[in-house]
Motif scaffolding. Structure first.
Motif, PDB file in Angstrom:
ATOM      1  N   ARG A  58       0.810  -1.204   0.000  1.00  0.00           N
ATOM      2  CA  ARG A  58       0.000   0.000   0.000  1.00  0.00           C
ATOM      3  C   ARG A  58       0.846   1.258   0.000  1.00  0.00           C
ATOM      4  O   ARG A  58       0.426   2.268  -0.497  1.00  0.00           O
ATOM      5  CB  ARG A  58      -0.927  -0.014   1.222  1.00  0.00           C
ATOM      6  CG  ARG A  58      -2.102  -0.970   1.045  1.00  0.00           C
ATOM      7  CD  ARG A  58      -3.015  -0.511  -0.055  1.00  0.00           C
ATOM      8  NE  ARG A  58      -3.947  -1.536  -0.473  1.00  0.00           N
ATOM      9  CZ  ARG A  58      -4.969  -1.320  -1.279  1.00  0.00           C
ATOM     10  NH1 ARG A  58      -5.168  -0.128  -1.785  1.00  0.00           N
ATOM     11  NH2 ARG A  58      -5.770  -2.301  -1.637  1.00  0.00           N
ATOM     12  N   ARG A  79     -13.194  -4.238   8.980  1.00  0.00           N
ATOM     13  CA  ARG A  79     -13.107  -3.357   7.817  1.00  0.00           C
ATOM     14  C   ARG A  79     -11.676  -3.281   7.298  1.00  0.00           C
ATOM     15  O   ARG A  79     -10.727  -3.117   8.056  1.00  0.00           O
ATOM     16  CB  ARG A  79     -13.590  -1.957   8.179  1.00  0.00           C
ATOM     17  CG  ARG A  79     -13.498  -0.957   7.026  1.00  0.00           C
ATOM     18  CD  ARG A  79     -14.076   0.399   7.402  1.00  0.00           C
ATOM     19  NE  ARG A  79     -13.908   1.355   6.328  1.00  0.00           N
ATOM     20  CZ  ARG A  79     -12.850   2.172   6.196  1.00  0.00           C
ATOM     21  NH1 ARG A  79     -11.892   2.126   7.103  1.00  0.00           N
ATOM     22  NH2 ARG A  79     -12.769   3.018   5.182  1.00  0.00           N
ATOM     23  N   PRO A 124      -9.845  -0.925   4.527  1.00  0.00           N
ATOM     24  CA  PRO A 124     -10.062   0.225   3.640  1.00  0.00           C
ATOM     25  C   PRO A 124      -9.817  -0.118   2.179  1.00  0.00           C
ATOM     26  O   PRO A 124      -8.795  -0.707   1.825  1.00  0.00           O
ATOM     27  CB  PRO A 124      -9.036   1.246   4.148  1.00  0.00           C
ATOM     28  CG  PRO A 124      -8.838   0.895   5.585  1.00  0.00           C
ATOM     29  CD  PRO A 124      -8.934  -0.595   5.638  1.00  0.00           C
ATOM     30  N   GLY A 125     -10.758   0.200   1.334  1.00  0.00           N
ATOM     31  CA  GLY A 125     -10.650  -0.028  -0.097  1.00  0.00           C
ATOM     32  C   GLY A 125     -10.968  -1.437  -0.536  1.00  0.00           C
ATOM     33  O   GLY A 125     -10.923  -1.741  -1.728  1.00  0.00           O
ATOM     34  N   GLU A 126     -11.277  -2.331   0.412  1.00  0.00           N
ATOM     35  CA  GLU A 126     -11.570  -3.725   0.078  1.00  0.00           C
ATOM     36  C   GLU A 126     -12.873  -4.144   0.757  1.00  0.00           C
ATOM     37  O   GLU A 126     -13.483  -3.388   1.517  1.00  0.00           O
ATOM     38  CB  GLU A 126     -10.426  -4.646   0.567  1.00  0.00           C
ATOM     39  CG  GLU A 126      -9.030  -4.181   0.261  1.00  0.00           C
ATOM     40  CD  GLU A 126      -8.677  -4.212  -1.226  1.00  0.00           C
ATOM     41  OE1 GLU A 126      -9.483  -4.739  -2.027  1.00  0.00           O
ATOM     42  OE2 GLU A 126      -7.596  -3.712  -1.581  1.00  0.00           O
ATOM     43  N   GLU A 127     -13.275  -5.384   0.479  1.00  0.00           N
ATOM     44  CA  GLU A 127     -14.378  -5.962   1.224  1.00  0.00           C
ATOM     45  C   GLU A 127     -13.927  -6.211   2.660  1.00  0.00           C
ATOM     46  O   GLU A 127     -12.729  -6.203   2.966  1.00  0.00           O
ATOM     47  CB  GLU A 127     -14.819  -7.277   0.581  1.00  0.00           C
ATOM     48  CG  GLU A 127     -15.304  -7.136  -0.860  1.00  0.00           C
ATOM     49  CD  GLU A 127     -15.600  -8.486  -1.496  1.00  0.00           C
ATOM     50  OE1 GLU A 127     -15.265  -9.519  -0.864  1.00  0.00           O
ATOM     51  OE2 GLU A 127     -16.148  -8.514  -2.612  1.00  0.00           O
ATOM     52  N   SER A 168     -10.842  -1.136  12.349  1.00  0.00           N
ATOM     53  CA  SER A 168     -10.400  -1.088  10.962  1.00  0.00           C
ATOM     54  C   SER A 168      -8.898  -1.247  10.827  1.00  0.00           C
ATOM     55  O   SER A 168      -8.123  -0.712  11.620  1.00  0.00           O
ATOM     56  CB  SER A 168     -10.832   0.246  10.341  1.00  0.00           C
ATOM     57  OG  SER A 168     -10.343   0.356   9.019  1.00  0.00           O
ATOM     58  N   GLU A 189      -5.263  -0.569   9.092  1.00  0.00           N
ATOM     59  CA  GLU A 189      -4.552   0.625   8.644  1.00  0.00           C
ATOM     60  C   GLU A 189      -4.669   1.786   9.623  1.00  0.00           C
ATOM     61  O   GLU A 189      -3.714   2.550   9.788  1.00  0.00           O
ATOM     62  CB  GLU A 189      -5.033   1.077   7.250  1.00  0.00           C
ATOM     63  CG  GLU A 189      -4.260   2.280   6.709  1.00  0.00           C
ATOM     64  CD  GLU A 189      -4.814   2.807   5.409  1.00  0.00           C
ATOM     65  OE1 GLU A 189      -4.291   3.832   4.929  1.00  0.00           O
ATOM     66  OE2 GLU A 189      -5.764   2.199   4.869  1.00  0.00           O
ATOM     67  N   THR A 190      -5.778   1.913  10.318  1.00  0.00           N
ATOM     68  CA  THR A 190      -5.989   3.099  11.154  1.00  0.00           C
ATOM     69  C   THR A 190      -5.840   2.830  12.643  1.00  0.00           C
ATOM     70  O   THR A 190      -5.859   3.766  13.433  1.00  0.00           O
ATOM     71  CB  THR A 190      -7.407   3.663  10.918  1.00  0.00           C
ATOM     72  OG1 THR A 190      -8.373   2.664  11.267  1.00  0.00           O
ATOM     73  CG2 THR A 190      -7.593   4.067   9.472  1.00  0.00           C
ATOM     74  N   LEU A 247      -9.246  -9.854  -3.567  1.00  0.00           N
ATOM     75  CA  LEU A 247      -8.606  -8.694  -4.196  1.00  0.00           C
ATOM     76  C   LEU A 247      -8.817  -8.698  -5.703  1.00  0.00           C
ATOM     77  O   LEU A 247      -9.470  -7.816  -6.239  1.00  0.00           O
ATOM     78  CB  LEU A 247      -7.109  -8.678  -3.862  1.00  0.00           C
ATOM     79  CG  LEU A 247      -6.754  -8.640  -2.361  1.00  0.00           C
ATOM     80  CD1 LEU A 247      -5.239  -8.613  -2.166  1.00  0.00           C
ATOM     81  CD2 LEU A 247      -7.410  -7.446  -1.677  1.00  0.00           C
ATOM     82  N   ASP A 248      -8.241  -9.690  -6.378  1.00  0.00           N
ATOM     83  CA  ASP A 248      -8.436  -9.761  -7.827  1.00  0.00           C
ATOM     84  C   ASP A 248      -8.511 -11.197  -8.310  1.00  0.00           C
ATOM     85  O   ASP A 248      -8.460 -11.453  -9.510  1.00  0.00           O
ATOM     86  CB  ASP A 248      -7.336  -8.994  -8.576  1.00  0.00           C
ATOM     87  CG  ASP A 248      -5.936  -9.444  -8.210  1.00  0.00           C
ATOM     88  OD1 ASP A 248      -5.804 -10.513  -7.573  1.00  0.00           O
ATOM     89  OD2 ASP A 248      -4.973  -8.736  -8.545  1.00  0.00           O
ATOM     90  N   TYR A 267       1.251  -3.102   4.728  1.00  0.00           N
ATOM     91  CA  TYR A 267       1.613  -1.724   5.037  1.00  0.00           C
ATOM     92  C   TYR A 267       2.978  -1.705   5.716  1.00  0.00           C
ATOM     93  O   TYR A 267       3.335  -2.618   6.465  1.00  0.00           O
ATOM     94  CB  TYR A 267       0.579  -1.091   5.969  1.00  0.00           C
ATOM     95  CG  TYR A 267      -0.787  -0.940   5.363  1.00  0.00           C
ATOM     96  CD1 TYR A 267      -1.172   0.243   4.752  1.00  0.00           C
ATOM     97  CD2 TYR A 267      -1.711  -1.985   5.406  1.00  0.00           C
ATOM     98  CE1 TYR A 267      -2.440   0.393   4.195  1.00  0.00           C
ATOM     99  CE2 TYR A 267      -2.977  -1.852   4.855  1.00  0.00           C
ATOM    100  CZ  TYR A 267      -3.336  -0.659   4.241  1.00  0.00           C
ATOM    101  OH  TYR A 267      -4.588  -0.532   3.696  1.00  0.00           O
TER     102      TYR A 267
END
Length: 490
Positions: free
Chosen positions: A9, A59, A61-64, A119, A121-122, A140-141, A151
């Motif tokens: 990230r 949570r 961020p930016g993903e499911e 969440s 990242e935070t 993701l993909d 991170y």
């Protein structure tokens, strides 16, 4: 070679540290500064980090929301009947991935069983609440795409692609595919960025390589540059920076040898079973080692800088040759049994040079101390080797080392009389000359056992025998001088 790629990230980390990478080979970001265990100190200092698995529904961020635990349970056919994740068969694979980094560095990892599900990242780590490094997963993909991302410090959270079911379910080599992904991403979480090499296979390359198992030599250099080697966390985290906390290498016997750091001698490839790696990470880093001899010994010490020569580049950059053997000018010192009296210092070579202390006469049994240090704040792996041979204490009069003081020792003295710096086996007073003073030492000890001083028989040297021997000695001196004169004429 799989074509799957790893993402991080904090992509700007590569650009920010591109200049430093060319002089380090491994590409560092910042190390952890504060964890649930407090401040981590400076570069090369040991650190303790907690890790946790986030509950499903957390949570990202930016993903499911995370579904990692349910995904792994399905992958390993687990019927979840307990909230204790350590009972899951996949848990050991995650734990082993952290343990491998710990075995190779000054890092200690502690599993935090609690995670409140805040969440990613935070939320920083809180003791008893959640780990410093938190692991989650989301789609993701899917297949043949991004395997995971992480991170950098001081966040360190890790996200696994739960769409890679076929890839992660491969059980070959103890689920190597899953473990290598985890170890790669943990490397990012600890402060290592991507590096590329056309000559070597490295864990921190952006594409996964299943011909290796875990961190390779350059990654070991990297993690030790950030957090020191494994001995930095000894003595309750105080390390081995003084003789009082020296790493004990054991007993050095005559004809034997000791060594530390030997696993770094085999190039960049590191087996999963290898963990003997030591280094100097800063100019203020001192490594003390102790060893014990139980008798007078002739000792050799050799300090060899290691790291290898290989091609490397930052991700997407132009590769160049890198010499990891020549990062620091190392020094080697030997101290007496008190740990503070310097016996000898080796500082004769420069970067990449081998330092040696050879033929050191340690005349007393006991514990001695070797110290390794560097002149600059550059990361340098090394190997320290020690070997020993028996040292005959000439002052006992036992010039041939058979444990007795007898006529055989007189023969050694007679045959080397007058020698200076050549054959000094009979140099009883260590003045680098075989002369009458050494004969006196032999005479005074005649008939004793050299190692104990116990008299053999009822007397030492009878008076009449002494006179005869003195006469022989006088003749020997004359004969030797004539012979040496004749030799000079030749």
């Amino acid at each position: 070679m799989w074509s799957h790629t790893f993402n991080k990230r904090v992509a700007l980390g590569i650009l920010t540290f591109a200049c430093a990478a060319s002089s380090l080979a491994y590409v560092p970001d910042d190390r952890w500064s504060t964890t649930t265990s407090g401040s981590t100190g400076n570069y090369g200092d040991p650190a303790t980090l907690a890790w946790s698995l986030v509950p499903d529904g957390t949570r990202i961020p930016g993903e499911e929301n995370s579904n990692l635990i349910n995904y792994l349970d399905d992958l390993f056919n687990v019927s979840a009947n307990s909230t204790d994740l350590t009972n899951r068969p996949w848990f050991s694979l995650v734990e082993e991935s952290f343990t491998r980094w710990s075995d190779l560095s000054g890092l200690t990892f502690v599993y935090e069983p609690n995670d409140t599900g805040s969440s990613l990242e935070t939320s920083s780590g809180v003791l008893g609440t959640r780990g410093d490094i938190r692991i989650g997963g989301a789609y993701l993909d899917g297949t043949n795409g991004t395997l995971a991302y992480a991170y950098l410090p001081d966040i360190g959270d890790l996200v696994v692609d739960t769409g890679e079911t076929t890839f992660y379910s491969n059980s070959s080599n103890n689920y190597l595919q899953l473990r290598n992904v985890l170890m790669h991403e943990i490397g990012h979480a600890l402060g290592l960025l991507h590096v590329e090499s056309s000559s070597e296979s490295l864990l921190m390359e952006p594409t996964i390589n299943l011909s290796i198992d875990g961190p390779q030599l350059d990654e070991i250099r990297g993690i030790q540059g950030l957090y020191g080697d494994a001995y930095e966390k000894s003595n309750n985290g105080l390390g081995n920076g003084s003789y009082l906390r020296a790493t004990d290498l054991g007993q050095l016997v005559s004809g034997g040898d000791l060594a530390i750091g030997t696993d770094a001698t085999g190039g960049q490839t590191v087996l999963a079973t290898e963990s003997d790696f030591v280094s100097i990470s800063e100019s203020t880093d001192y490594d003390y080692y102790s060893f014990t001899i139980d008798a007078a010994s002739l000792v050799d010490l050799t300090l060899t800088p290691l790291g290898g020569v290989f091609s490397q580049a930052v991700e997407g950059g132009a590769e160049s040759a890198f010499d990891a053997n020549s990062r620091n000018d190392l020094q080697l010192a030997l101290y007496d049994t008190d740990g503070t009296t310097l016996l000898k210092l080796a500082n004769e070579t420069g970067l990449g040079g081998v330092e040696q202390l050879s033929n050191l006469e340690l005349s007393s049994a006991g514990t001695y101390y070797a110290r390794v240090s560097g002149s600059t704040s550059s990361m340098q792996l090394y190997e320290l080797q020690l070997s020993a041979a028996a040292l005959v204490l000439a002052e006992t009069g036992d010039f041939n080392g058979d444990g007795l003081v007898d006529l055989a020792d007189y023969t050694v003295w007679r045959n080397s009389l007058g020698d200076a710096g050549a054959n000094l086996a009979a140099d009883g007073n260590y003045d680098n000359l075989v002369n009458a003073a050494d004969y006196a030492i032999w005479k005074n000890q005649f008939g004793s056992a050299a190692s104990t001083g116990v008299v053999v028989g009822t007397t030492n040297v009878p008076e009449s025998s002494s006179l005869v021997l003195l006469g022989i000695a006088a003749l020997a001196i004359t004969h030797t001088r004539l012979r040496r004169t004749t030799n000079r004429l030749d």
